[in-house]
Write an enzyme that holds these catalytic residues in place. Structure first.
Site, PDB file in Angstrom:
ATOM      1  N   HIS A 128       0.847  -1.192   0.000  1.00 50.35           N
ATOM      2  CA  HIS A 128       0.000   0.000   0.000  1.00 50.35           C
ATOM      3  C   HIS A 128       0.877   1.235   0.000  1.00 50.35           C
ATOM      4  O   HIS A 128       1.869   1.304   0.722  1.00 50.35           O
ATOM      5  CB  HIS A 128      -0.928   0.013   1.223  1.00 50.35           C
ATOM      6  CG  HIS A 128      -0.226  -0.251   2.518  1.00 50.35           C
ATOM      7  ND1 HIS A 128       0.080  -1.527   2.945  1.00 50.35           N
ATOM      8  CD2 HIS A 128       0.271   0.589   3.459  1.00 50.35           C
ATOM      9  CE1 HIS A 128       0.711  -1.460   4.104  1.00 50.35           C
ATOM     10  NE2 HIS A 128       0.851  -0.192   4.439  1.00 50.35           N
TER      11      HIS A 128
HETATM   12  P1  AMP Z   1       2.289   0.461   7.305  1.00 47.60           P
HETATM   13  O1  AMP Z   1       1.850  -0.970   7.203  1.00 47.60           O
HETATM   14  O2  AMP Z   1       3.355   0.696   8.296  1.00 47.60           O
HETATM   15  O3  AMP Z   1       2.602   1.053   5.964  1.00 47.60           O
HETATM   16  O4  AMP Z   1       1.057   1.287   7.837  1.00 47.60           O
HETATM   17  C1  AMP Z   1      -0.237   0.755   7.879  1.00 47.60           C
HETATM   18  C2  AMP Z   1      -1.224   1.893   7.931  1.00 47.60           C
HETATM   19  O5  AMP Z   1      -2.520   1.309   7.946  1.00 47.60           O
HETATM   20  C3  AMP Z   1      -1.117   2.755   9.177  1.00 47.60           C
HETATM   21  O6  AMP Z   1      -1.000   4.109   8.763  1.00 47.60           O
HETATM   22  C4  AMP Z   1      -2.417   2.484   9.955  1.00 47.60           C
HETATM   23  O7  AMP Z   1      -2.910   3.651  10.558  1.00 47.60           O
HETATM   24  C5  AMP Z   1      -3.352   1.989   8.866  1.00 47.60           C
HETATM   25  N1  AMP Z   1      -4.321   0.984   9.271  1.00 47.60           N
HETATM   26  C6  AMP Z   1      -4.183   0.021  10.205  1.00 47.60           C
HETATM   27  N2  AMP Z   1      -5.272  -0.781  10.214  1.00 47.60           N
HETATM   28  C7  AMP Z   1      -6.108  -0.315   9.252  1.00 47.60           C
HETATM   29  C8  AMP Z   1      -7.371  -0.725   8.774  1.00 47.60           C
HETATM   30  N3  AMP Z   1      -7.985  -1.788   9.262  1.00 47.60           N
HETATM   31  N4  AMP Z   1      -7.928  -0.014   7.769  1.00 47.60           N
HETATM   32  C9  AMP Z   1      -7.311   1.075   7.252  1.00 47.60           C
HETATM   33  N5  AMP Z   1      -6.109   1.513   7.667  1.00 47.60           N
HETATM   34  C10 AMP Z   1      -5.513   0.827   8.654  1.00 47.60           C
END
Ligand code: AMP
Ligand code: ZN
Length: 201
Positions: A118
């Site tokens: 992502h």
């Molecule tokens: P990273 O995997 O470190 O790139 O970051 C994951 C991102 O996903 C973080 O900014 C979280 O705030 C966000 N996040 C965590 N769980 C969810 C979820 N269920 N839906 C949407 N965003 C999420």
């Protein structure tokens, strides 16, 4: 203690959430579920889904995910270049639509906590109650944050993304440095007060 670890935070995983972690229902797979959540979904097209980050670390914070299931940056190859360019293009468009005043960055965490590749689209105000820790700050303001442009360039040049995993954890422990004027700040409350002075509107 595993049960107590802070969820959804980068740097808490020693792996990129493949293998044993990738079992059904594991929290690191939450983005997959959020792609279908009408509360979070902003847009979709033939290649990607755009969602709001559930715990936004700035006024505007989105995630762009491909439909194609790609576990992590290591799985990327030259075949993915059209997709990665499309993701970046959608991110730039979204930023332009979201705010003319704020600056944005587009990129990936070196060691993401959540599975399924992502790209973050994040405004540079970092004005959000969800931004609470040094790890949060450093994950978006040090080399832990890989700009999409650099990821694309690396793949164009070498066919893959090189992530120095051993150094990544260290970056999250760096001192708190303002991303605009580069002054060191004592703690998160001080930093948060300080960065407000850089926000134009
Ligand atoms: P990273 O995997 O470190 O790139 O970051 C994951 C991102 O996903 C973080 O900014 C979280 O705030 C966000 N996040 C965590 N769980 C969810 C979820 N269920 N839906 C949407 N965003 C999420
Ligand atoms: Zn500053």
């Amino acid at each position: 203690m595993a049960a107590k670890r802070k969820l959804h935070e980068p740097g808490n995983s020693s792996k990129n959430n493949v293998g044993p972690l990738a079992k059904k229902g594991h929290w690191s797979l939450g983005l997959k579920a959020s792609m279908d959540d009408p509360e979070l979904r902003v847009d979709r097209d033939e290649m990607v889904v755009i969602i709001k980050d559930k715990y936004p670390k700035a006024r505007f914070h989105f995630l762009i995910l491909p439909h194609e299931s790609i576990p992590n940056l290591k799985a990327l190859s030259r075949d993915h270049l059209p997709l990665l360019k499309h993701i970046e293009k959608r991110g730039v468009e979204l930023a332009e639509k979201s705010s003319k005043a704020l600056k944005f960055r587009f990129g990936y965490h070196a060691v993401p906590s959540m599975s399924h590749v992502h790209m973050h689209v994040i405004s540079q105000d970092f004005d959000s109650p969800c931004l609470k820790t040094k790890k949060h700050w450093n994950s978006f303001t040090t080399d832990y944050f890989l700009d999409s442009k650099d990821v694309i360039e690396q793949i164009e040049q070498s066919g893959k993304v090189a992530v120095d995993q051993s150094n990544a954890g260290q970056l999250l422990k760096n001192p708190l440095v303002c991303h605009v004027c580069k002054t060191e700040q004592k703690n998160i409350p001080t930093l948060k007060m300080h960065i407000r002075t850089h926000i134009k509107s």
